[in-house]
Design a protein around this motif. Structure first.
Motif, PDB file in Angstrom:
ATOM      1  N   PRO A 302       0.809  -1.232   0.000  1.00  0.00           N
ATOM      2  CA  PRO A 302       0.000   0.000   0.000  1.00  0.00           C
ATOM      3  C   PRO A 302       0.837   1.275   0.000  1.00  0.00           C
ATOM      4  CG  PRO A 302      -0.880  -1.603   1.546  1.00  0.00           C
ATOM      5  CD  PRO A 302       0.440  -2.137   1.085  1.00  0.00           C
ATOM      6  N   ARG A 303       1.879   1.318   0.828  1.00  0.00           N
ATOM      7  CA  ARG A 303       2.709   2.525   0.887  1.00  0.00           C
ATOM      8  C   ARG A 303       3.517   2.694  -0.396  1.00  0.00           C
ATOM      9  NH1 ARG A 303       5.864   1.383   6.257  1.00  0.00           N
ATOM     10  NH2 ARG A 303       5.456  -0.722   5.523  1.00  0.00           N
ATOM     11  N   ALA A 304       4.075   1.578  -0.906  1.00  0.00           N
ATOM     12  CA  ALA A 304       4.841   1.655  -2.147  1.00  0.00           C
ATOM     13  C   ALA A 304       3.941   2.053  -3.313  1.00  0.00           C
ATOM     14  CB  ALA A 304       5.512   0.307  -2.432  1.00  0.00           C
ATOM     15  N   PHE A 305       2.740   1.506  -3.348  1.00  0.00           N
ATOM     16  CA  PHE A 305       1.795   1.847  -4.421  1.00  0.00           C
ATOM     17  C   PHE A 305       1.433   3.325  -4.353  1.00  0.00           C
ATOM     18  CE2 PHE A 305      -2.406   2.297  -6.309  1.00  0.00           C
ATOM     19  CZ  PHE A 305      -2.267   1.593  -7.493  1.00  0.00           C
ATOM     20  N   ALA A 306       1.206   3.814  -3.136  1.00  0.00           N
ATOM     21  CA  ALA A 306       0.883   5.235  -2.976  1.00  0.00           C
ATOM     22  C   ALA A 306       2.040   6.115  -3.438  1.00  0.00           C
ATOM     23  CB  ALA A 306       0.542   5.533  -1.519  1.00  0.00           C
ATOM     24  N   LEU A 307       3.275   5.699  -3.112  1.00  0.00           N
ATOM     25  CA  LEU A 307       4.448   6.466  -3.539  1.00  0.00           C
ATOM     26  C   LEU A 307       4.561   6.463  -5.059  1.00  0.00           C
ATOM     27  CD1 LEU A 307       7.013   8.038  -2.855  1.00  0.00           C
ATOM     28  CD2 LEU A 307       8.227   5.844  -2.652  1.00  0.00           C
ATOM     29  N   GLY A 308       4.370   5.298  -5.683  1.00  0.00           N
ATOM     30  CA  GLY A 308       4.433   5.221  -7.143  1.00  0.00           C
ATOM     31  C   GLY A 308       3.366   6.058  -7.817  1.00  0.00           C
ATOM     32  N   THR A 309       2.157   6.044  -7.255  1.00  0.00           N
ATOM     33  CA  THR A 309       1.069   6.849  -7.808  1.00  0.00           C
ATOM     34  C   THR A 309       1.394   8.335  -7.740  1.00  0.00           C
ATOM     35  OG1 THR A 309      -0.566   5.181  -7.144  1.00  0.00           O
ATOM     36  CG2 THR A 309      -1.379   7.409  -7.609  1.00  0.00           C
ATOM     37  N   CYS A 310       1.830   8.779  -6.566  1.00  0.00           N
ATOM     38  CA  CYS A 310       2.146  10.206  -6.377  1.00  0.00           C
ATOM     39  C   CYS A 310       3.327  10.631  -7.241  1.00  0.00           C
ATOM     40  CB  CYS A 310       2.441  10.488  -4.902  1.00  0.00           C
ATOM     41  SG  CYS A 310       1.016  10.303  -3.812  1.00  0.00           S
ATOM     42  N   SER A 311       4.337   9.779  -7.345  1.00  0.00           N
ATOM     43  CA  SER A 311       5.514  10.129  -8.143  1.00  0.00           C
ATOM     44  C   SER A 311       5.174  10.192  -9.624  1.00  0.00           C
ATOM     45  CB  SER A 311       6.638   9.112  -7.893  1.00  0.00           C
ATOM     46  OG  SER A 311       7.835   9.530  -8.509  1.00  0.00           O
ATOM     47  N   THR A 312       4.297   9.311 -10.081  1.00  0.00           N
ATOM     48  CA  THR A 312       3.863   9.338 -11.482  1.00  0.00           C
ATOM     49  C   THR A 312       3.120  10.633 -11.797  1.00  0.00           C
ATOM     50  OG1 THR A 312       3.687   6.925 -11.560  1.00  0.00           O
ATOM     51  CG2 THR A 312       2.480   8.164 -13.237  1.00  0.00           C
ATOM     52  N   ILE A 313       2.195  10.987 -10.921  1.00  0.00           N
ATOM     53  CA  ILE A 313       1.456  12.238 -11.106  1.00  0.00           C
ATOM     54  C   ILE A 313       2.423  13.421 -11.111  1.00  0.00           C
ATOM     55  CG2 ILE A 313      -0.226  13.803 -10.043  1.00  0.00           C
ATOM     56  CD1 ILE A 313      -1.641  11.259  -8.975  1.00  0.00           C
ATOM     57  N   LEU A 314       3.408  13.385 -10.206  1.00  0.00           N
ATOM     58  CA  LEU A 314       4.372  14.482 -10.090  1.00  0.00           C
ATOM     59  C   LEU A 314       5.194  14.636 -11.361  1.00  0.00           C
ATOM     60  CD1 LEU A 314       5.832  16.627  -8.353  1.00  0.00           C
ATOM     61  CD2 LEU A 314       7.305  14.786  -7.494  1.00  0.00           C
ATOM     62  N   VAL A 315       5.775  13.532 -11.868  1.00  0.00           N
ATOM     63  CA  VAL A 315       6.663  13.644 -13.021  1.00  0.00           C
ATOM     64  C   VAL A 315       5.886  14.046 -14.273  1.00  0.00           C
ATOM     65  CG1 VAL A 315       6.566  11.189 -13.701  1.00  0.00           C
ATOM     66  CG2 VAL A 315       8.574  12.558 -14.265  1.00  0.00           C
ATOM     67  N   VAL A 316       4.672  13.530 -14.452  1.00  0.00           N
ATOM     68  CA  VAL A 316       3.880  13.904 -15.632  1.00  0.00           C
ATOM     69  C   VAL A 316       3.432  15.359 -15.534  1.00  0.00           C
ATOM     70  CG1 VAL A 316       1.753  13.457 -16.905  1.00  0.00           C
ATOM     71  CG2 VAL A 316       3.144  11.542 -16.104  1.00  0.00           C
ATOM     72  N   ALA A 317       3.040  15.791 -14.343  1.00  0.00           N
ATOM     73  CA  ALA A 317       2.621  17.184 -14.170  1.00  0.00           C
ATOM     74  C   ALA A 317       3.779  18.144 -14.412  1.00  0.00           C
ATOM     75  CB  ALA A 317       2.053  17.386 -12.762  1.00  0.00           C
ATOM     76  N   LEU A 318       4.947  17.799 -13.892  1.00  0.00           N
ATOM     77  CA  LEU A 318       6.123  18.643 -14.104  1.00  0.00           C
ATOM     78  C   LEU A 318       6.521  18.675 -15.576  1.00  0.00           C
ATOM     79  CD1 LEU A 318       8.250  17.568 -11.013  1.00  0.00           C
ATOM     80  CD2 LEU A 318       7.523  19.908 -11.520  1.00  0.00           C
ATOM     81  N   ALA A 319       6.509  17.518 -16.232  1.00  0.00           N
ATOM     82  CA  ALA A 319       6.861  17.462 -17.656  1.00  0.00           C
ATOM     83  C   ALA A 319       5.900  18.307 -18.483  1.00  0.00           C
ATOM     84  CB  ALA A 319       6.837  16.016 -18.141  1.00  0.00           C
ATOM     85  N   THR A 320       4.612  18.203 -18.192  1.00  0.00           N
ATOM     86  CA  THR A 320       3.615  18.964 -18.941  1.00  0.00           C
ATOM     87  C   THR A 320       3.783  20.464 -18.729  1.00  0.00           C
ATOM     88  OG1 THR A 320       2.051  17.126 -18.727  1.00  0.00           O
ATOM     89  CG2 THR A 320       1.141  19.290 -19.302  1.00  0.00           C
ATOM     90  N   THR A 321       3.966  20.845 -17.459  1.00  0.00           N
ATOM     91  CA  THR A 321       4.065  22.271 -17.135  1.00  0.00           C
ATOM     92  C   THR A 321       5.348  22.888 -17.691  1.00  0.00           C
ATOM     93  OG1 THR A 321       2.788  21.896 -15.111  1.00  0.00           O
ATOM     94  CG2 THR A 321       4.054  23.956 -15.263  1.00  0.00           C
TER      95      THR A 321
END
Length: 328
Positions: A302-321
């Motif tokens: 659960p914690r690793a999945f949450a970290l992967g989810t948040c990191s994915t959102i972060l990298v895609v959001a940063l790349a887009t912006t």
């Protein structure tokens, strides 16, 4: 005739098992191009690693494969990069890549602490998500204080979440009307593996794919300074045996980048290095995958999945912006 020593003979079962697994991974990747051979190799490794007993006393050979071919593969990876390619992207795109990588790495570490994920696993995930997926995890694991299961877990995570991004980005591009130029840059900056980047950019056309791959490779260039930085940080935090400031294979990676950039290597050598690099990294990632334990994944899941989810959102959001603001 030279005969095998006892040590050499002990390695053979693991090497033979790896060879068979890599052949299967390459075949699956050929039949389903959207699946990277590296991704398939990790999955096969996880399956084999959870058998009641590894076939034929293969553990020592797998340990060797996870080290030596890995380092050779990282060195050859440098032949895919040239300074000229990076300069051709333009200052805005290069700056966007730098910001995306640095902020994703730092942000993932912070999220790991917030979620209660171990420092070793957080470092590996941060490296994989910000740089180049499983290859980056494999390159940095030797200078990080971590558990064996952390390596396997982080490789599994970059594989899963990279695949999610590969599928989600084309849908998002179509829904928002993102064009080939911007879409290619976002895919290159926001997706982990090269094969996943190609798949994410393909619906936008060949020009988007070409641009996405170059942007992706510009992230790979940052592997050397990041590994060196993590190693220096590790030396400050430990009182025992310290990791090298720059591992020898990372220095070799920089040498091959310089060779490719100099233009002295014939193009056929560069072309021939690509499948060899894939073979070496697939072998190493299969061996690393055999360390995956289902019970360990369930404990940290659960914690690793949450970290992967948040990191994915972060990298895609940063790349887009950053690409939207700086590369136009």
């Amino acid at each position: 005739m030279k005969t095998l020593t006892g040590t050499d003979s002990a390695l053979l079962p693991g090497i033979a098992l790896t060879g068979a697994a890599v052949a299967v991974a390459l075949a699956v990747s050929w039949l389903v191009p959207a699946l990277s051979a590296l991704t398939v190799a990790v999955v096969l490794g996880a399956v084999v690693g959870n058998l009641p007993r590894l076939p034929g006393g293969a553990r020592s050979g797998l340990t060797w494969v996870a080290r030596v071919p890995l380092r050779a593969g990282v060195v050859l990876l440098g032949l895919q990069l040239s300074i000229g390619q990076l300069l051709g992207l333009g200052a805005g795109t290069v700056l966007a890549v730098l910001i995306t990588v640095a902020a994703t790495f730092a942000g993932t570490l912070w999220l790991g602490r917030l979620l209660g994920v171990s420092r070793g696993l957080s470092l590996l995930v941060a490296t994989g998500f910000s740089i180049c997926g499983a290859s980056a995890v494999a390159a940095v694991e030797g200078v990080v204080d971590r558990e064996d299961e952390d390596v396997a877990t982080s490789v599994a995570m970059v594989t899963v979440f990279g695949t999610v991004a590969m599928v989600a980005l084309p849908i998002t591009f179509a829904a928002t009307g993102v064009g080939a130029d911007l879409g290619g840059r976002i895919a290159g900056a926001g997706v982990q593996e090269v094969a996943q980047v190609v798949a994410a950019a393909s619906p936008l056309g060949a020009s988007a794919v070409a641009l996405a791959v170059v942007v992706k490779l510009s992230r790979v260039v940052l592997l050397a300074p990041l590994v060196t930085g993590v190693s220096l940080l590790g030396r400050r935090r430990t009182t025992g045996a310290r990791p090298p400031i720059m591992p020898l294979f990372v220095a070799g990676f920089l040498v091959t980048v310089a060779l490719r950039s100099s233009g002295v290597l014939p193009e056929f050598v560069v072309d021939a290095s690509r499948p060899v690099t894939t073979l070496l990294l697939a072998a190493a990632l299969f061996a690393l995958g055999t360390a995956v334990r289902v019970e360990a994944l369930l404990r940290t899941g659960p914690r690793a999945f949450a970290l992967g989810t948040c990191s994915t959102i972060l990298v895609v959001a940063l790349a887009t912006t950053t690409m939207g603001l700086l590369s136009q």
